[in-house]
Motif scaffolding. Sequence first.
Motif, PDB file in Angstrom:
ATOM      1  N   ARG A  33      37.073  29.221  40.283  1.00 49.44           N
ATOM      2  CA  ARG A  33      37.325  29.619  39.191  1.00 49.44           C
ATOM      3  C   ARG A  33      37.352  31.045  38.890  1.00 49.44           C
ATOM      4  O   ARG A  33      38.240  31.723  38.344  1.00 49.44           O
ATOM      5  CB  ARG A  33      36.391  28.937  37.991  1.00 49.44           C
ATOM      6  N   MET A  34      36.341  31.682  39.543  1.00 51.86           N
ATOM      7  CA  MET A  34      36.263  33.092  39.414  1.00 51.86           C
ATOM      8  C   MET A  34      37.464  34.084  40.258  1.00 51.86           C
ATOM      9  O   MET A  34      38.093  34.749  39.610  1.00 51.86           O
ATOM     10  CB  MET A  34      34.749  33.764  40.050  1.00 51.86           C
ATOM     11  N   ILE A  35      37.658  33.351  41.378  1.00 45.27           N
ATOM     12  CA  ILE A  35      38.871  33.861  41.834  1.00 45.27           C
ATOM     13  C   ILE A  35      40.091  33.731  41.079  1.00 45.27           C
ATOM     14  O   ILE A  35      40.974  34.508  41.148  1.00 45.27           O
ATOM     15  CB  ILE A  35      38.961  33.145  43.521  1.00 45.27           C
ATOM     16  N   SER A  36      40.305  32.497  40.462  1.00 43.44           N
ATOM     17  CA  SER A  36      41.517  32.293  39.854  1.00 43.44           C
ATOM     18  C   SER A  36      41.680  33.229  38.464  1.00 43.44           C
ATOM     19  O   SER A  36      42.871  33.522  37.979  1.00 43.44           O
ATOM     20  CB  SER A  36      41.621  30.987  39.431  1.00 43.44           C
ATOM     21  N   GLU A  37      40.628  33.523  38.012  1.00 44.67           N
ATOM     22  CA  GLU A  37      40.713  34.394  36.665  1.00 44.67           C
ATOM     23  C   GLU A  37      40.742  35.828  36.577  1.00 44.67           C
ATOM     24  O   GLU A  37      40.841  36.270  35.759  1.00 44.67           O
ATOM     25  CB  GLU A  37      39.115  34.047  35.752  1.00 44.67           C
ATOM     26  N   HIS A  38      40.517  36.273  37.903  1.00 40.58           N
ATOM     27  CA  HIS A  38      40.722  37.764  38.287  1.00 40.58           C
ATOM     28  C   HIS A  38      41.859  38.319  39.035  1.00 40.58           C
ATOM     29  O   HIS A  38      42.215  37.613  40.142  1.00 40.58           O
ATOM     30  CB  HIS A  38      39.362  38.312  38.924  1.00 40.58           C
ATOM     31  N   ASP A  39      42.274  39.252  38.829  1.00 38.90           N
ATOM     32  CA  ASP A  39      43.548  39.960  39.356  1.00 38.90           C
ATOM     33  C   ASP A  39      42.857  40.675  40.767  1.00 38.90           C
ATOM     34  O   ASP A  39      42.295  41.594  40.467  1.00 38.90           O
ATOM     35  CB  ASP A  39      44.357  40.746  38.593  1.00 38.90           C
ATOM     36  N   LEU A  40      43.046  40.107  41.859  1.00 38.43           N
ATOM     37  CA  LEU A  40      42.425  40.830  42.859  1.00 38.43           C
ATOM     38  C   LEU A  40      43.832  41.333  43.803  1.00 38.43           C
ATOM     39  O   LEU A  40      43.473  41.584  44.988  1.00 38.43           O
ATOM     40  CB  LEU A  40      42.196  39.655  43.871  1.00 38.43           C
TER      41      LEU A  40
END
Length: 69
Positions: free
Chosen positions: A57-64
């Motif tokens: 979820r954290m990965i999907s919510e942030h623009d990396l």
Amino acid sequence: MTPPLDPVVARWMELRELLNGQLVMFESGALTLRSNDINIAPATMIDLQRSILEFDRMISEHDLTGATG
């Protein structure tokens, strides 16, 4: 052509695969954890599953991508 993955995402994908492998081993009984002669593998499986989902979820919510607003 697909852009290269962010290093954090790439590393998470590697770690996620390893963790899922451990979950399979816990579920099959091939891997157990014991503390004071009590099998704590079921609690460990739940914790691993929760942690994997939280990080997904954290990965999907942030623009990396490294882009700035």
